[in-house]
Each structure stands twice: as C-alpha cells, then as structure tokens.
Design a protein around this motif. Sequence first.
Motif, PDB file in Angstrom:
ATOM      1  N   PHE A  48      40.301 -13.599 -43.867  1.00 23.06           N
ATOM      2  CA  PHE A  48      39.617 -14.128 -45.043  1.00 23.06           C
ATOM      3  C   PHE A  48      38.119 -14.189 -44.795  1.00 23.06           C
ATOM      4  CE2 PHE A  48      41.316 -17.721 -42.615  1.00 23.06           C
ATOM      5  CZ  PHE A  48      40.216 -18.555 -42.454  1.00 23.06           C
ATOM      6  N   ALA A  49      37.374 -14.221 -45.893  1.00 18.40           N
ATOM      7  CA  ALA A  49      35.920 -14.308 -45.836  1.00 18.40           C
ATOM      8  C   ALA A  49      35.511 -15.771 -45.785  1.00 18.40           C
ATOM      9  CB  ALA A  49      35.315 -13.637 -47.064  1.00 18.40           C
ATOM     10  N   MET A  50      34.350 -16.013 -45.147  1.00 21.66           N
ATOM     11  CA  MET A  50      33.820 -17.362 -45.019  1.00 21.66           C
ATOM     12  C   MET A  50      32.333 -17.363 -45.381  1.00 21.66           C
ATOM     13  SD  MET A  50      35.511 -18.465 -41.368  1.00 21.66           S
ATOM     14  CE  MET A  50      35.743 -20.204 -41.736  1.00 21.66           C
ATOM     15  N   ARG A  51      31.838 -18.523 -45.750  1.00 17.34           N
ATOM     16  CA  ARG A  51      30.403 -18.731 -45.993  1.00 17.34           C
ATOM     17  C   ARG A  51      30.016 -20.026 -45.299  1.00 17.34           C
ATOM     18  NH1 ARG A  51      28.368 -15.373 -49.617  1.00 17.34           N
ATOM     19  NH2 ARG A  51      29.728 -14.411 -51.148  1.00 17.34           N
ATOM     20  N   SER A  62      32.923 -22.461 -44.122  1.00 25.06           N
ATOM     21  CA  SER A  62      34.012 -22.836 -45.030  1.00 25.06           C
ATOM     22  C   SER A  62      34.689 -21.580 -45.547  1.00 25.06           C
ATOM     23  CB  SER A  62      33.457 -23.619 -46.223  1.00 25.06           C
ATOM     24  OG  SER A  62      32.878 -24.816 -45.797  1.00 25.06           O
ATOM     25  N   ALA A  63      35.972 -21.706 -45.849  1.00 22.08           N
ATOM     26  CA  ALA A  63      36.741 -20.580 -46.383  1.00 22.08           C
ATOM     27  C   ALA A  63      36.193 -20.169 -47.744  1.00 22.08           C
ATOM     28  CB  ALA A  63      38.207 -20.978 -46.501  1.00 22.08           C
ATOM     29  N   ASN A  72      52.650 -18.202 -46.946  1.00 22.70           N
ATOM     30  CA  ASN A  72      52.642 -19.576 -46.427  1.00 22.70           C
ATOM     31  C   ASN A  72      51.481 -19.908 -45.495  1.00 22.70           C
ATOM     32  OD1 ASN A  72      55.023 -20.194 -47.835  1.00 22.70           O
ATOM     33  ND2 ASN A  72      56.244 -19.287 -46.199  1.00 22.70           N
ATOM     34  N   TYR A  73      50.409 -19.140 -45.525  1.00 22.47           N
ATOM     35  CA  TYR A  73      49.238 -19.441 -44.697  1.00 22.47           C
ATOM     36  C   TYR A  73      48.107 -19.952 -45.570  1.00 22.47           C
ATOM     37  CZ  TYR A  73      50.720 -18.117 -40.078  1.00 22.47           C
ATOM     38  OH  TYR A  73      51.348 -18.108 -38.860  1.00 22.47           O
ATOM     39  N   LEU A  74      47.326 -20.875 -45.018  1.00 20.96           N
ATOM     40  CA  LEU A  74      46.170 -21.442 -45.702  1.00 20.96           C
ATOM     41  C   LEU A  74      44.900 -21.049 -44.951  1.00 20.96           C
ATOM     42  CD1 LEU A  74      47.530 -25.067 -46.263  1.00 20.96           C
ATOM     43  CD2 LEU A  74      47.456 -23.205 -47.922  1.00 20.96           C
ATOM     44  N   MET A  75      43.798 -20.972 -45.662  1.00 16.19           N
ATOM     45  CA  MET A  75      42.516 -20.716 -45.016  1.00 16.19           C
ATOM     46  C   MET A  75      42.023 -21.995 -44.348  1.00 16.19           C
ATOM     47  SD  MET A  75      40.534 -18.296 -47.790  1.00 16.19           S
ATOM     48  CE  MET A  75      40.780 -19.369 -49.205  1.00 16.19           C
ATOM     49  N   THR A  91      32.569 -23.035 -28.949  1.00 15.87           N
ATOM     50  CA  THR A  91      33.757 -23.886 -28.984  1.00 15.87           C
ATOM     51  C   THR A  91      33.521 -24.941 -30.045  1.00 15.87           C
ATOM     52  OG1 THR A  91      34.195 -23.553 -26.641  1.00 15.87           O
ATOM     53  CG2 THR A  91      35.209 -25.469 -27.653  1.00 15.87           C
ATOM     54  N   GLY A  92      34.532 -25.160 -30.887  1.00 19.20           N
ATOM     55  CA  GLY A  92      34.349 -26.134 -31.950  1.00 19.20           C
ATOM     56  C   GLY A  92      35.651 -26.614 -32.539  1.00 19.20           C
ATOM     57  N   THR A  93      35.562 -27.150 -33.744  1.00 17.47           N
ATOM     58  CA  THR A  93      36.679 -27.772 -34.439  1.00 17.47           C
ATOM     59  C   THR A  93      37.128 -26.898 -35.600  1.00 17.47           C
ATOM     60  OG1 THR A  93      35.781 -29.936 -33.896  1.00 17.47           O
ATOM     61  CG2 THR A  93      37.394 -29.864 -35.662  1.00 17.47           C
ATOM     62  N   VAL A  94      38.448 -26.757 -35.744  1.00 19.89           N
ATOM     63  CA  VAL A  94      39.022 -26.096 -36.917  1.00 19.89           C
ATOM     64  C   VAL A  94      39.209 -27.182 -37.969  1.00 19.89           C
ATOM     65  CG1 VAL A  94      40.946 -24.751 -37.839  1.00 19.89           C
ATOM     66  CG2 VAL A  94      40.215 -24.424 -35.463  1.00 19.89           C
ATOM     67  N   THR A  95      38.619 -26.969 -39.151  1.00 15.48           N
ATOM     68  CA  THR A  95      38.687 -27.941 -40.238  1.00 15.48           C
ATOM     69  C   THR A  95      39.585 -27.398 -41.346  1.00 15.48           C
ATOM     70  OG1 THR A  95      36.758 -26.987 -41.347  1.00 15.48           O
ATOM     71  CG2 THR A  95      36.334 -28.714 -39.713  1.00 15.48           C
ATOM     72  N   ASP A  96      39.761 -28.172 -42.396  1.00 11.74           N
ATOM     73  CA  ASP A  96      40.469 -27.600 -43.541  1.00 11.74           C
ATOM     74  C   ASP A  96      39.504 -26.649 -44.254  1.00 11.74           C
ATOM     75  OD1 ASP A  96      38.858 -29.060 -45.308  1.00 11.74           O
ATOM     76  OD2 ASP A  96      40.414 -30.486 -45.835  1.00 11.74           O
ATOM     77  N   ALA A  97      39.944 -25.991 -45.293  1.00  8.29           N
ATOM     78  CA  ALA A  97      39.152 -24.945 -45.946  1.00  8.29           C
ATOM     79  C   ALA A  97      37.807 -25.439 -46.459  1.00  8.29           C
ATOM     80  CB  ALA A  97      39.948 -24.323 -47.092  1.00  8.29           C
ATOM     81  N   ASP A  98      37.717 -26.737 -46.790  1.00  8.86           N
ATOM     82  CA  ASP A  98      36.482 -27.293 -47.335  1.00  8.86           C
ATOM     83  C   ASP A  98      35.611 -27.967 -46.283  1.00  8.86           C
ATOM     84  OD1 ASP A  98      37.152 -26.505 -49.934  1.00  8.86           O
ATOM     85  OD2 ASP A  98      38.412 -28.272 -50.174  1.00  8.86           O
TER      86      ASP A  98
END
Length: 113
Positions: A48-51, A62-63, A72-75, A91-98
């Motif tokens: 997926f693309a991100m900005r 963000s996604a 069944n996959y989410l960005m 190295t960092g944190t995976v957040t939700d799409a927002d």
Amino acid sequence: MGEWRGSYYCGQGQTGLTLTISRNGGALTATFEFYPLASNPDVPRGSFAMRGTHTGTRMDLSADHWLERPENYLMVGLSAEIAGKSPQKITGTVTDADGAESDSCTTFTVEKS
C-alpha cells in the motif's frame, strides 16, 4: 530516502517489510510492501501507499491507499525517531492506519538496502 528492508510485528507474527521512501522537503511518500519470511511462511504478499512527514528527527507515515490487498488485511502506519543525516537503520512503532497506537502491532526495523 531510498529503499529499506526488514520486518515488522503484528497479529500475524513477524512479517517481511520493504519500505521505499521518497522525500520532497518535509513531505514523504512511501510504498509499504509486506511478505512472508522463512519463520512465518503463511503471510500473504501485499502493498500500500503511504504519506507522511519528516520534521527534525521524527518520521510519521500514515496509510493512504492499497496497491495489492490480501483478504482480511488492514493498512498500518509507522512512526520513528531517525538519528543523523544518513541513517543506515530505522526502528520504530507500527501504528494503526491513522497514526494512533495499535492494539495488534508493535515495532518495525528496517535497514538501508
């Protein structure tokens, strides 16, 4: 900023990650490609693309939209502190799409390829 390879952790377990980041001033665009690893071979491929932004030492992505979506996959989003002008590892944190804290994902690590 180029191409980075590594992995991230979410509900499906450790998953391969190639992150391709382009920078225009403080604005970033990126492609998040995920795929199976030998230790977790049942993960599907997708992308997926991100900005996002890079200000000071902070990078937030963000996604934006799916390029290849497995069922069944989410960005997700990414957040990291980047040290120095030419880092070789992020190295960092995976957040939700927002960009908010995720319930099912934790961290990511990528190295410059």
